[in-house]
Design a protein around this motif. Sequence first.
Motif, PDB file in Angstrom:
ATOM      1  N   ASN A  74      -4.812  -3.278 -19.573  1.00 54.15           N
ATOM      2  CA  ASN A  74      -4.110  -2.123 -19.008  1.00 54.15           C
ATOM      3  C   ASN A  74      -4.218  -2.142 -17.490  1.00 54.15           C
ATOM      4  O   ASN A  74      -5.252  -2.523 -16.933  1.00 54.15           O
ATOM      5  CB  ASN A  74      -4.703  -0.813 -19.533  1.00 54.15           C
ATOM      6  N   VAL A  75      -3.142  -1.713 -16.844  1.00 52.18           N
ATOM      7  CA  VAL A  75      -3.120  -1.623 -15.383  1.00 52.18           C
ATOM      8  C   VAL A  75      -2.700  -0.202 -15.009  1.00 52.18           C
ATOM      9  O   VAL A  75      -1.701   0.312 -15.516  1.00 52.18           O
ATOM     10  CB  VAL A  75      -2.131  -2.632 -14.765  1.00 52.18           C
ATOM     11  N   LEU A  76      -3.480   0.427 -14.132  1.00 51.22           N
ATOM     12  CA  LEU A  76      -3.171   1.777 -13.667  1.00 51.22           C
ATOM     13  C   LEU A  76      -2.756   1.726 -12.199  1.00 51.22           C
ATOM     14  O   LEU A  76      -3.480   1.209 -11.357  1.00 51.22           O
ATOM     15  CB  LEU A  76      -4.396   2.686 -13.814  1.00 51.22           C
ATOM     16  N   ILE A  77      -1.585   2.280 -11.913  1.00 49.11           N
ATOM     17  CA  ILE A  77      -1.092   2.369 -10.539  1.00 49.11           C
ATOM     18  C   ILE A  77      -1.366   3.785 -10.038  1.00 49.11           C
ATOM     19  O   ILE A  77      -0.876   4.758 -10.609  1.00 49.11           O
ATOM     20  CB  ILE A  77       0.413   2.064 -10.460  1.00 49.11           C
ATOM     21  N   ALA A  78      -2.147   3.898  -8.978  1.00 47.63           N
ATOM     22  CA  ALA A  78      -2.493   5.211  -8.429  1.00 47.63           C
ATOM     23  C   ALA A  78      -2.654   5.096  -6.915  1.00 47.63           C
ATOM     24  O   ALA A  78      -3.699   5.426  -6.354  1.00 47.63           O
ATOM     25  CB  ALA A  78      -3.777   5.736  -9.078  1.00 47.63           C
ATOM     26  N   VAL A  79      -1.608   4.598  -6.266  1.00 46.90           N
ATOM     27  CA  VAL A  79      -1.681   4.334  -4.826  1.00 46.90           C
ATOM     28  C   VAL A  79      -1.379   5.563  -3.981  1.00 46.90           C
ATOM     29  O   VAL A  79      -1.508   5.533  -2.753  1.00 46.90           O
ATOM     30  CB  VAL A  79      -0.731   3.186  -4.423  1.00 46.90           C
ATOM     31  N   GLY A  80      -0.967   6.660  -4.615  1.00 47.44           N
ATOM     32  CA  GLY A  80      -0.785   7.910  -3.896  1.00 47.44           C
ATOM     33  C   GLY A  80       0.453   7.963  -3.026  1.00 47.44           C
ATOM     34  O   GLY A  80       1.348   7.106  -3.091  1.00 47.44           O
ATOM     35  N   GLY A  81       0.496   9.004  -2.203  1.00 47.83           N
ATOM     36  CA  GLY A  81       1.634   9.217  -1.322  1.00 47.83           C
ATOM     37  C   GLY A  81       1.225   9.169   0.141  1.00 47.83           C
ATOM     38  O   GLY A  81       0.052   9.030   0.479  1.00 47.83           O
ATOM     39  N   TRP A  82       2.222   9.286   1.013  1.00 48.32           N
ATOM     40  CA  TRP A  82       1.999   9.239   2.448  1.00 48.32           C
ATOM     41  C   TRP A  82       2.861  10.311   3.100  1.00 48.32           C
ATOM     42  O   TRP A  82       4.003  10.517   2.681  1.00 48.32           O
ATOM     43  CB  TRP A  82       2.381   7.861   2.987  1.00 48.32           C
ATOM     44  N   GLU A 102       4.755  11.249 -21.308  1.00 51.67           N
ATOM     45  CA  GLU A 102       3.699  12.258 -21.372  1.00 51.67           C
ATOM     46  C   GLU A 102       2.297  11.664 -21.451  1.00 51.67           C
ATOM     47  O   GLU A 102       1.308  12.373 -21.313  1.00 51.67           O
ATOM     48  CB  GLU A 102       3.941  13.170 -22.571  1.00 51.67           C
ATOM     49  N   TYR A 103       2.221  10.340 -21.654  1.00 55.31           N
ATOM     50  CA  TYR A 103       0.920   9.660 -21.642  1.00 55.31           C
ATOM     51  C   TYR A 103       0.716   8.873 -20.349  1.00 55.31           C
ATOM     52  O   TYR A 103      -0.163   8.012 -20.277  1.00 55.31           O
ATOM     53  CB  TYR A 103       0.792   8.738 -22.843  1.00 55.31           C
ATOM     54  N   SER A 104       1.540   9.120 -19.355  1.00 54.90           N
ATOM     55  CA  SER A 104       1.474   8.448 -18.047  1.00 54.90           C
ATOM     56  C   SER A 104       1.821   6.974 -18.121  1.00 54.90           C
ATOM     57  O   SER A 104       1.483   6.197 -17.213  1.00 54.90           O
ATOM     58  CB  SER A 104       0.078   8.622 -17.397  1.00 54.90           C
ATOM     59  N   GLN A 105       2.521   6.559 -19.179  1.00 53.29           N
ATOM     60  CA  GLN A 105       2.915   5.152 -19.316  1.00 53.29           C
ATOM     61  C   GLN A 105       4.285   4.923 -18.693  1.00 53.29           C
ATOM     62  O   GLN A 105       5.194   5.739 -18.850  1.00 53.29           O
ATOM     63  CB  GLN A 105       2.952   4.737 -20.781  1.00 53.29           C
ATOM     64  N   VAL A 131      -0.456   7.444 -12.323  1.00 53.78           N
ATOM     65  CA  VAL A 131      -0.857   8.849 -12.212  1.00 53.78           C
ATOM     66  C   VAL A 131      -0.825   9.258 -10.743  1.00 53.78           C
ATOM     67  O   VAL A 131      -0.824   8.422  -9.842  1.00 53.78           O
ATOM     68  CB  VAL A 131      -2.277   9.108 -12.782  1.00 53.78           C
ATOM     69  N   GLY A 132      -0.820  10.557 -10.515  1.00 55.60           N
ATOM     70  CA  GLY A 132      -0.891  11.075  -9.162  1.00 55.60           C
ATOM     71  C   GLY A 132       0.462  11.286  -8.510  1.00 55.60           C
ATOM     72  O   GLY A 132       1.491  11.403  -9.176  1.00 55.60           O
ATOM     73  N   ASP A 133       0.444  11.311  -7.174  1.00 55.84           N
ATOM     74  CA  ASP A 133       1.656  11.625  -6.405  1.00 55.84           C
ATOM     75  C   ASP A 133       2.825  10.706  -6.718  1.00 55.84           C
ATOM     76  O   ASP A 133       3.987  11.114  -6.642  1.00 55.84           O
ATOM     77  CB  ASP A 133       1.360  11.529  -4.903  1.00 55.84           C
ATOM     78  N   ILE A 134       2.543   9.458  -7.070  1.00 53.11           N
ATOM     79  CA  ILE A 134       3.620   8.488  -7.253  1.00 53.11           C
ATOM     80  C   ILE A 134       4.462   8.754  -8.496  1.00 53.11           C
ATOM     81  O   ILE A 134       5.517   8.145  -8.666  1.00 53.11           O
ATOM     82  CB  ILE A 134       3.078   7.040  -7.327  1.00 53.11           C
TER      83      ILE A 134
END
Length: 226
Positions: free
Chosen positions: A19-27, A181-184, A193-196
């Motif tokens: 599994n890979v989670l992308i959570a690089v956020g916003g700017w 709804e599962y963040s996939q 997850v997060g701002d992105i």
Amino acid sequence: EVEVVDDEGNVTQTLKAKNVLIAVGGWPMKPKIPGIEHAITSNEIFYVKDQPKSVVVVGGGYIAVEFAGILAGMGTKVTLVYRGPLFLRGFDGDMREHLHEEMKKNPNITILFNSDVDTIEKGDSGLTAAVTSRAEGGNTTQNIQCDQVLYATGRVSRTDRINIGVTGVNLKPNGDIPVNEYSQTNVEGVYAVGDITGRISLTPVALMEGHRLADTLFNKQDRKVD
């Protein structure tokens, strides 16, 4: 499989995972107006060496309102400029009205609704923000002298920095990653997850999303983001 590269684009590591989670956020985003290079954001405000005596805060979201209150509480003269008729759009209406009434009582805060900054000029004594306010009787423009202009007019996803196009993950035109709804994402085993995700850009929401994803993947719980 994820390739990690350095600042020059050289691959330094190759990581493999189920599994890979992308959570690089916003700017923070700043509009393209003359003199915008003189403005700061909620990032740079923490590195200002001396407390500004006066600040123009541009925006009507929670970050703008929060910093207006923080700076005013420290004694800085704050002018809050927002393009809409009332800040904190999307929040409870009674709370918005009450907060507006309370902020108007603060002698360090001036609030300009239905207003925009047109230009920012830098001079020997600081900055000058040209602010146009809209009203039924016509528009008026005033020049506001200040030490800093702080923009809090939204954030953009930092997905442009991770070469996500090679993964097949879908992107919205603004760079957000659509998820279920599962963040996939649309790619099996890749989550965000997060701002992105473009859902609700609040730190507690991002924490909740990450926690629920971890419970679903590793604790055998069925935890949707609701």
